[in-house]
Design a protein around this motif. Sequence first.
Motif, short mmCIF file in Angstrom:
data_model
loop_
_atom_site.label_atom_id
_atom_site.label_comp_id
_atom_site.label_asym_id
_atom_site.label_seq_id
_atom_site.Cartn_x
_atom_site.Cartn_y
_atom_site.Cartn_z
N CYS A 37 -64.15 30.02 98.52
CA CYS A 37 -64.99 30.51 97.43
C CYS A 37 -65.70 31.80 97.85
CB CYS A 37 -66.01 29.45 97.05
SG CYS A 37 -67.25 30.07 95.88
N CYS A 40 -69.90 31.00 97.57
CA CYS A 40 -70.65 30.16 98.52
C CYS A 40 -69.90 29.98 99.83
CB CYS A 40 -70.98 28.81 97.88
SG CYS A 40 -69.53 27.74 97.73
N CYS A 74 -64.48 26.51 92.33
CA CYS A 74 -65.04 25.96 93.56
C CYS A 74 -65.71 24.63 93.22
CB CYS A 74 -66.05 26.94 94.15
SG CYS A 74 -67.01 26.26 95.50
N CYS A 77 -69.81 24.89 94.34
CA CYS A 77 -70.82 25.58 93.52
C CYS A 77 -70.44 25.64 92.05
CB CYS A 77 -71.11 26.98 94.06
SG CYS A 77 -69.77 28.15 93.79
ZN LIG Z 1 -68.52 28.11 95.75
#
Ligand SMILES: [Zn+2]
Length: 424
Positions: A37, A40, A74, A77
């Motif tokens: 990702c 994050c 993701c 997040c």
């Molecule tokens: Zn993420």
Amino acid sequence: MQHLDFITFLLQLPQQCKEFVSEDVLQFQLPRRHHDCPYCGGSHTSVDKYRTQILRGVPDVRITFIYKNRRYRCTECGRTFSEDRPFLKKYQRMPESVVEDMVSAHGDLLTDSYIARHHGISPCTVSRHFLRAMRRQDANTLDIPDTPQGGEEAAPSAFPTVLSMDEFRGNVGAKFQVAIHDLKERTCLDIIENRTTHLHEAISSIPEASRMQVETFSIDLSNQFRSIVAQYFPNATIAADKFHAMRLASDAMDTVRKNVQEKMKNQNEKLSFKKSRKLLLSRFQHLDEKAKTRLEKLLAVDAQLRTAYELKEEYHSLFDAANHNDFLEKVRVFSCHAEQSGIRSFRSVARTTQEWKMEIWHGIATGYNNGFTEGCNNTIKVLKRIAYGFRNFENFRYRILYLLNNQERRQRRSKPKNQTSAKK
Ligand SMILES: [Zn+2]
């Protein structure tokens, strides 16, 4: 950075990634890879969905390319993001290699509409991509400091040591624009928008350390250019362009011919006189016997014409001077002859030559002249003609710089002349 050609990229994709959804529509996707990702940094990502995009601008094919852009989500997040795709920039619908080809097409004398047709897009899109690429290039160049900063150990920047400056008739904004060239590398350094209002500003914006490196500056016989060079390039020898200087005498010769012609009553005589312009301007040493006979007949018509012809020949022989003293002596003798002749146009040549004798000699001695610059002016003229005028100076300037500095095009042009034959 040169991107892999889009079609090659496509051919290299695994077979199962490509599919003809109809006869002339090819849909493709990239092989699936793991993506972390970007928000994050989490590694728990999964395919969210596919978004199809029609690609534009690919030339020479009748196929529509549809890219199935894979998006990931993701699980940590919750955000979604697009996969890495080396062939296509964010927010673009045209493969990067196609954009590069389109920009490099500006290195030849092609119109925007020709390039647009080739890519099946609008001329506006073409010029937008070109401008964006040029601005990016400029921004990258600005990242490199032009002047050595701080410590004395800093390496001197590679600013050209031999420059030329010449004006040309612009068609955006000002009447006269100025081109500055690097005569050693035979590249165009800059195009300045307005000779009257922008020249000082543009020249003074070149860092002082760079200006100090300039050793020779070739100009035509312009007082404005001479004073600017003297002011901003104190270490430079000013060389007056040989061809401009020689033209002084040719123009004076032509003035006398016209005066003689005016006084003629006989129309046929007048006409034959008009046709003799080239004969009178050619150097005597280049004439064959037939031409010499014609010339003799012509000069017999008028005593002043003969004097003018002799002065012109004498003037052109200044440029054959063997050394500085020889040159100065020749200039002195010529000036006496010109003054004695009482011919106004030649007296004025003599005065200009006196004012410029140092610079004219430097032009002869260094072998630098504006030949390259004049060639560039011709290219600009052709560009203006095929482009039907530029409405925007920034575009015009970038186009000239890109065209004149195009590597391939430059290799097709003549190689720089050897400067080692310079006179002492
Ligand atoms: Zn993420």
